[in-house]
Design an enzyme around this catalytic site. Sequence first.
Site: not given
Ligand SMILES: NC(=O)c1ccc[n+]([C@@H]2O[C@H](COP(=O)([O-])OP(=O)(O)OC[C@H]3O[C@@H](n4cnc5c(N)ncnc54)[C@H](OP(=O)(O)O)[C@@H]3O)[C@@H](O)[C@H]2O)c1
Length: 351
Positions: A150, A242
């Site tokens: 991001c 950002h």
């Molecule tokens: N947050 C941001 O602004 C941002 C920005 C850019 C990139 N990212 C990237 O985007 C990704 C997600 O970030 P997030 O902040 O959305 O994380 P998050 O809120 O923790 O969500 C994670 C997701 O992954 C799923 N998950 C976890 N364990 C799993 C498994 N064993 N098998 C299949 N699905 C699984 C979760 O499902 P459950 O609900 O069932 O646990 C949930 O849907 C990460 O790789 C992060 O680095 C995030």
Amino acid sequence: MTQPRIEVGILGATGMVGQHFVKFLQNHPWFDLTWVGASDRSAGKKYAEATSWRLDGEMPDKVRNLTVQESTPNGGPKLMFSAMDASVATEIERAFAQAGHVVVSNSKNHRMEPDVPLLVPEINADHLKVVALQQKQRGWKGMIVTNPNCSTIALTMALGPMKQFGITRVMATTMQALSGAGYPGVASMDATANVVPYIGGEEEKMQQETQKILGDLTADGFRPLDARVSAACNRVPVVDGHMVATSVEFRAKPKLEDLLAAIEGFAGVPQQRKLPSAPAHPVIYVSANDRPQPRRDAARENGMAVFIGRLRECPVLHYKFMALGHNTIRGAAGAAVLNAELMYTEGMLDS
Ligand SMILES: NC(=O)c1ccc[n+]([C@@H]2O[C@H](COP(=O)([O-])OP(=O)(O)OC[C@H]3O[C@@H](n4cnc5c(N)ncnc54)[C@H](OP(=O)(O)O)[C@@H]3O)[C@@H](O)[C@H]2O)c1
């Protein structure tokens, strides 16, 4: 032109970025969200039951009653957006690509692999060609295509119009919003009225991803931009957007008015093809001395443009400026959807 509608799914649909995908895809003119996947903790439940909705406004009605699926490639639409936890994304995304799915991922896991495009459609649409090598080397019919981190997106979109002048050195200091840390993110005792001068892995990602995105695709693979990039990343108490304070040096110092003209005239394939999520002007110069600002500017143009301001001489490198991008839209879900739109127009989503 009437487009046939395309069914899409989201891996990691219950998480923060997954929810941004759900929201961004609402009312999309080409894509219909029909499939949501998550961990086995959520599989089998209705999306509304499995998800704590954290975004402004209501959860879209269309998704409420979708049953969350296990993240294994048994059916589901060909096009899968991925917002999975990084600890599981590597294997699951590969399994879907192996099974013939087009995985358009927001996770960091595959971004730097030499046969995976790290796509910013306004800058490097031609990098999609490496998918043919990916399919040949890995023996799969599907594919993985990624979008940048991001903070990298704000920096690379700002540098994109300047690449023609021969960038040699970049110093980038970020002020990154809390929403970039997901939910619950940074503890309130750390975040409130404070600056945290460390975001794990972020500086390395910004440095490497910038070189890959602004580099060239050759017959031998990616040739990174021949420039040194230094990033210093900070978390600040801002909700969305950002900022990147940037200094840049060129092979030969261009005139200020030439740089400005390049910024203001910048457009890429998404603008030429009028892709639905493409901003009319992807990089917007804001001339007021106290802009851009996250609260006032990040969400303009549906959060899909990057804003530059305060372009001026730098006594150390050649020029310095401020760049701003919406981290959860242009830096996450919106970026991936724009990638998929480009791929659609390239015929890469055809069955
Ligand atoms: N947050 C941001 O602004 C941002 C920005 C850019 C990139 N990212 C990237 O985007 C990704 C997600 O970030 P997030 O902040 O959305 O994380 P998050 O809120 O923790 O969500 C994670 C997701 O992954 C799923 N998950 C976890 N364990 C799993 C498994 N064993 N098998 C299949 N699905 C699984 C979760 O499902 P459950 O609900 O069932 O646990 C949930 O849907 C990460 O790789 C992060 O680095 C995030």
